[in-house]
Structure formats: C-alpha cells, structure tokens
Design an enzyme around this catalytic site. Structure first.
Site, PDB file in Angstrom:
ATOM      1  N   VAL A 121      72.295 -12.955  59.480  1.00 15.18           N
ATOM      2  CA  VAL A 121      71.876 -14.289  59.920  1.00 15.18           C
ATOM      3  C   VAL A 121      70.517 -14.306  60.623  1.00 15.18           C
ATOM      4  O   VAL A 121      70.031 -15.375  60.981  1.00 15.18           O
ATOM      5  CB  VAL A 121      72.915 -14.931  60.873  1.00 15.18           C
ATOM      6  CG1 VAL A 121      74.225 -15.183  60.154  1.00 15.18           C
ATOM      7  CG2 VAL A 121      73.123 -14.095  62.120  1.00 15.18           C
ATOM      8  N   SER A 123      78.991 -15.350  60.450  1.00 13.97           N
ATOM      9  CA  SER A 123      79.277 -14.607  61.664  1.00 13.97           C
ATOM     10  C   SER A 123      78.051 -13.791  62.057  1.00 13.97           C
ATOM     11  O   SER A 123      77.444 -13.113  61.230  1.00 13.97           O
ATOM     12  CB  SER A 123      80.485 -13.693  61.415  1.00 13.97           C
ATOM     13  OG  SER A 123      80.286 -12.432  61.996  1.00 13.97           O
ATOM     14  N   LYS A 124      77.703 -13.882  63.347  1.00 13.81           N
ATOM     15  CA  LYS A 124      76.530 -13.154  63.842  1.00 13.81           C
ATOM     16  C   LYS A 124      76.683 -11.659  63.622  1.00 13.81           C
ATOM     17  O   LYS A 124      75.721 -10.937  63.465  1.00 13.81           O
ATOM     18  CB  LYS A 124      76.371 -13.389  65.346  1.00 13.81           C
ATOM     19  CG  LYS A 124      75.558 -14.597  65.679  1.00 13.81           C
ATOM     20  CD  LYS A 124      75.196 -14.548  67.153  1.00 13.81           C
ATOM     21  CE  LYS A 124      74.749 -15.931  67.584  1.00 13.81           C
ATOM     22  NZ  LYS A 124      74.638 -16.086  69.010  1.00 13.81           N
ATOM     23  N   ARG A 125      77.932 -11.197  63.675  1.00 10.47           N
ATOM     24  CA  ARG A 125      78.158  -9.765  63.567  1.00 10.47           C
ATOM     25  C   ARG A 125      78.210  -9.302  62.120  1.00 10.47           C
ATOM     26  O   ARG A 125      77.666  -8.275  61.771  1.00 10.47           O
ATOM     27  CB  ARG A 125      79.464  -9.380  64.275  1.00 10.47           C
ATOM     28  CG  ARG A 125      79.260  -8.967  65.715  1.00 10.47           C
ATOM     29  CD  ARG A 125      80.536  -8.449  66.347  1.00 10.47           C
ATOM     30  NE  ARG A 125      81.701  -9.267  66.028  1.00 10.47           N
ATOM     31  CZ  ARG A 125      82.710  -8.848  65.285  1.00 10.47           C
ATOM     32  NH1 ARG A 125      82.706  -7.633  64.788  1.00 10.47           N
ATOM     33  NH2 ARG A 125      83.729  -9.646  65.043  1.00 10.47           N
ATOM     34  N   LYS A 126      78.869 -10.098  61.271  1.00 10.94           N
ATOM     35  CA  LYS A 126      79.114  -9.606  59.910  1.00 10.94           C
ATOM     36  C   LYS A 126      78.128 -10.102  58.864  1.00 10.94           C
ATOM     37  O   LYS A 126      77.951  -9.459  57.834  1.00 10.94           O
ATOM     38  CB  LYS A 126      80.535  -9.992  59.488  1.00 10.94           C
ATOM     39  CG  LYS A 126      81.584  -9.184  60.230  1.00 10.94           C
ATOM     40  CD  LYS A 126      82.949  -9.334  59.582  1.00 10.94           C
ATOM     41  CE  LYS A 126      84.007  -9.663  60.604  1.00 10.94           C
ATOM     42  NZ  LYS A 126      84.741 -10.873  60.390  1.00 10.94           N
TER      43      LYS A 126
END
Ligand code: GLU
Length: 482
Positions: free
Chosen positions: A247, A241-244
């Site tokens: 990355v 996930s880009k948020r969590k």
C-alpha cells in the site's frame, strides 16, 4: 463567484497509503477543474506520539512526484493550536462543551449489562470545571436525526441516539482530531471535504461542531459538501491491509512506476472516464471528473492491472524519454533522486551509456517497471556473465544437446555476417542439424551469453555485444559446464 476550496489532510503516521494518494488526487481534480479552484495540503500532526517527520517528507515528496501541485501549504495543524484553543473556549462559553472526569471503567461499570455503545452523559449537568483529570465533551442532541449530504452516497441519515457526547479535548488540554479538523476547515473556508469512507461516521459530528462554532463565534461559514470515497480492497475483497498488501505509494515509485501511469490508475479506483478507454490523458480526466460519478462500492486495487498499465505508458515514451526516465535505476550516481534500497549491478566504470542507448529500445518493449531494467541488461555491462544457476543447469550443464548447440554455434558464429538477421538464420540452421526448434536452439546460447533464459531479444543483443565477446562467452559457458 469563488471556486471550490479543497484540502488534503493526512496524518503522518506511516507510509503514504495508496488510498490517501487517491484522496489527494480526487481533491486535486476538483481544484484544477476551475480557474479559481484552491488546493491545500494540511499535515494533521497533532498526535505527537504517532507522527514522524520522515512520514511528512514522504507525503510531500510523493505528492510532488505525482504532480499534485498545491495552491497553499503544506501547513501543519500543530501550528494552528491557538485557533483550536479559541474554538474550544468559544464552545465552552456557548455551553456546547462540558467537563467530564469519568474513566472508561466507570462508564462501563455504570452500564452493567446495557450494551449501548458510547458515553452515557453522566457529567452533563455536574458542573465540573477544568482540572487535571477532566476532558471536554460535546453536548449532542438526544433525539432526532442529522443528515450528511454526501455527493457519492446521497443523503446519509444518522439518529442522534447513536452519536454520544464525544470527547473533543483530552484532560491534558490536547484538542482531538474531530474538532481541530473542523476549526481548520472552517478557517480555510473549505467547500468540499473529500476523503476516505472510514471518515463517514465523523461527518455528522463534524457538521454539529461546525454549526456550533458558527453560532459561538458569531460568524456564519457555510458547511462543506462531503464526498466519502469508496474503500480500497484486495483480491480477496478485503480492505487493503497495511501489513499484507503493498500500500505504500513510495514503494511504487521505487519500483519504477511512472507517475502519470500511477495517477491514471488511481483515478480508476471508484471512477471511470467516459468511453471505453481506460488510458486517458490527464487533461481529459480533470475535465471529466465528477464526484457524483464516483461509485460507492469498494474498488479493487489490482497491482497486476496497474503494472500492465505502467507497461503501456513505458512503451508510449519516446526512446530518449525512456532513457532519461530510467536514469535513477541505471545511473543513480548521476541523479538527484534515487530509489531506496536498490543497488545497480554495475559500477560507474563498467557502465557504458552509448551501449545502453542502443540496448534501451530492446528492453522498452519488454518491461513494465523501470526498476526491472537492471536485471535484464546487466549482462551487457558486467565483465562476468551473471549466471542464474538453475537456468544454466537446465539449458547447458544437464543438457547434452544444449552443449552441442554451443559447440556448433561457436564454429558458425566465428565467420557469420555479424547482424541480428544472420545470427538468427545461423541459429535456425545449427538447430536443424541437431533437430532442435528455434526456441530450444536459442536457449543455451541465451543462457551462455546473458546468464539466464529470459531477457531482451537475443539476436539483437548478440549483435550489440559483438562477435569477440559472444564467442568468449559461448566458450566460457562450455568450460563452466565441464
Ligand atoms: N487526518 C485525517 C486522516 O488522515 C483527515 C481526515 C479528513 O480528511 O478529514 O485520516
């Protein structure tokens, strides 16, 4: 015979995702495997609302950091608008595209309870023309199947009934990704489309567009071979996930991962070199890499494993290379590139290059990331010991024996021969007098001198700091605890 022609075609809508870095790498492997291989970077920047120039810079500089050399580009998709338009016109003339003025609401209302996804073909034969509210759709077959020959997934069959008449250009005239991408790949004579698995559903549409362009433009260009790379997942086996999840490739560079370690790790995401070894020289990976050997199961992006691997690469550097590669984190005032949002704890005047050269081998053994060096060695350069208060309380302030240990060490260290082995021996002896094992005996000394309970090997560090400075710090710590 000409070699493989591949491209990496990112959309600059955010940080350079590790999954994108892996796609770029696998394309690059294919290009570098043969002398005629050709690798293009095409920035797909046609979505003006979501694209930002800084993300383009991020992609270009991260690729250069990773050593993914280009044979052409970076190109901008937006520069090819003329070719995209020519493609649209040819496909209108050939009858492959038609105008449609349906809004999403209208399509939904017509469907009622029928939940078939996608467009219902309402405008196919209405003969609408170009106008401010008409988009262009591609006329897809109503029956039969289309097969994507994917080097990783094998033959993937799609029934035409599940592929609706998709939009290729908006009413504003803007040509959408599916078509722009195909026009560019076709013009660039791309032989292999290697990209993330999320694009697999686009492949049948793009094959249809490619063949339609061949016919409409009267020029037969061979369809590319596809390879859709497996999804990257986190510890919970969920899509990164880009948020969590961490990355952003840029952040790995900032933390002090070595590009050669990062490349080695990326290569293992879905593929593995022959033999038992995972740490493999780049030339061998290039030689051995085969798209056919890439797995289609999700690959776990394991940051702990990546860090471990980085540590191995760090330890394999020569002492001189280690010092040189550390420079952006140690002497950022003297380097072209510096990590973002990081400050060195010392000033240029406080730093001592000669001392660092002697300290470096001690930390090279202990760190995984170059960005961890400053915190570990700051006590050598800072005039005031950088105390960690919790460590200080534990080992000195709230520990009577710890304070006794310091008092005795001050006596012993005043006259002991100033070499790490003798300092070690003296500490063992003082500890024995207080019934402390070596670990307990050195804790207050380490904390007094370095500020914390973890750090580079203690006795070597003491030797490097010198008798005067060590005694000053031992006394200072006792005063501080009073
Ligand atoms: N611009 C698309 C993306 O970034 C490219 C997909 C492709 O490689 O065809 O996802």
């Amino acid at each position: 015979m000409s070699g493989p022609r591949v491209r990496f075609a990112p959309s600059p809508t955010g940080f350079f995702h590790v999954g994108s870095a892996r796609s770029a790498l696998f394309n690059w492997f294919i290009a570098r495997q043969s002398p005629e291989g050709f690798f293009i970077l095409r920035i797909e920047d046609t979505d003006a609302e979501r694209n930002r120039e800084e993300w383009v810079d991020g992609i270009v500089s991260a690729m250069s950091w990773l050593g993914l050399t280009l044979d052409a580009g970076p190109f901008r998709q937006s520069d090819n608008a003329g070719a995209h338009q020519a493609g649209v016109e040819a496909l209108i003339a050939s009858g492959d595209l038609y105008y449609c003025d349906c809004t999403g609401d209208l399509v939904a209302a017509r469907k009622g309870d029928n939940k078939t996804p996608g467009y219902d073909g309402f405008c196919r034969d209405r003969g609408l023309g170009k106008g401010p509210t008409t988009a262009l759709r591609f006329r897809t077959p109503d029956s039969g199947t289309i097969v994507v020959h994917d080097l990783i997934r094998g033959e993937v069959e799609f029934a035409h009934t599940v592929i609706d008449d998709f939009v290729v250009a908006k009413s504003s005239g803007a040509v959408l990704y599916a078509l722009a991408n195909v026009v560019d790949d076709r013009n660039d004579r791309i032989t292999h489309v290697i990209r993330g698995e999320e694009h697999l559903p686009n492949a049948p549409k793009q094959m249809m567009l490619w063949s339609a362009l061949n016919a409409a433009l009267g020029e037969e260009v061979a369809l590319p071979t596809y390879a859709h790379l497996p999804l990257l997942v986190n510890k919970e086996r969920k899509k990164l996930s880009k948020r969590k999840d961490p990355v952003a490739t840029e952040s790995y560079r900032d933390q002090g991962y070595l590009p050669e370690a990062f490349v080695n790790y990326l290569a293992l995401l879905g593929w593995s070199p022959r033999g038992d070894e995972e740490i493999v020289p780049l030339s061998q990976m290039i030689e051995q890499f085969r798209l056919e050997d890439v797995s289609h199961s999700p690959a776990f992006f394991d940051v702990a494993k990546l860090s471990h691997m980085n540590g191995e690469y760090v330890r394999a550097l020569s002492p001189e290379a280690f010092i040189e590669r550390s420079a952006p984190w140690i002497t950022p005032w003297a380097t072209d590139w510096k990590p973002t949002d990081r400050e060195v704890p010392w000033s240029e005047a406080e730093f001592n290059a000669e001392l660092f050269a002697r300290v470096a081998p001690l930390v090279q053994e202990r760190i995984s990331l170059l960005g961890d060096i400053p915190a570990m060695v700051s006590f050598f350069f800072l005039p005031a010991v950088p105390y960690n208060d919790a460590d200080f309380d534990k080992a000195i302030r709230n520990d009577a024996k710890g304070r006794e240990m310091l008092a005795h060490a001050i006596e012993y260290f005043a006259s002991v021969n100033w070499a790490s082995a003798d300092l070690h021996e003296a500490t063992v002896k003082v500890g024995e007098g207080l019934e402390l094992n070596l670990r307990k005996a050195q804790a207050p000394i380490r904390c007094a001198v370095t500020g914390s309970l973890v750090g580079p090997p203690l006795f070597e560090s003491l030797e490097l700091l010198g008798r005067e400075e060590v005694l000053r710090r031992l006394r200072g710590a006792l005063e501080r605890s009073a």
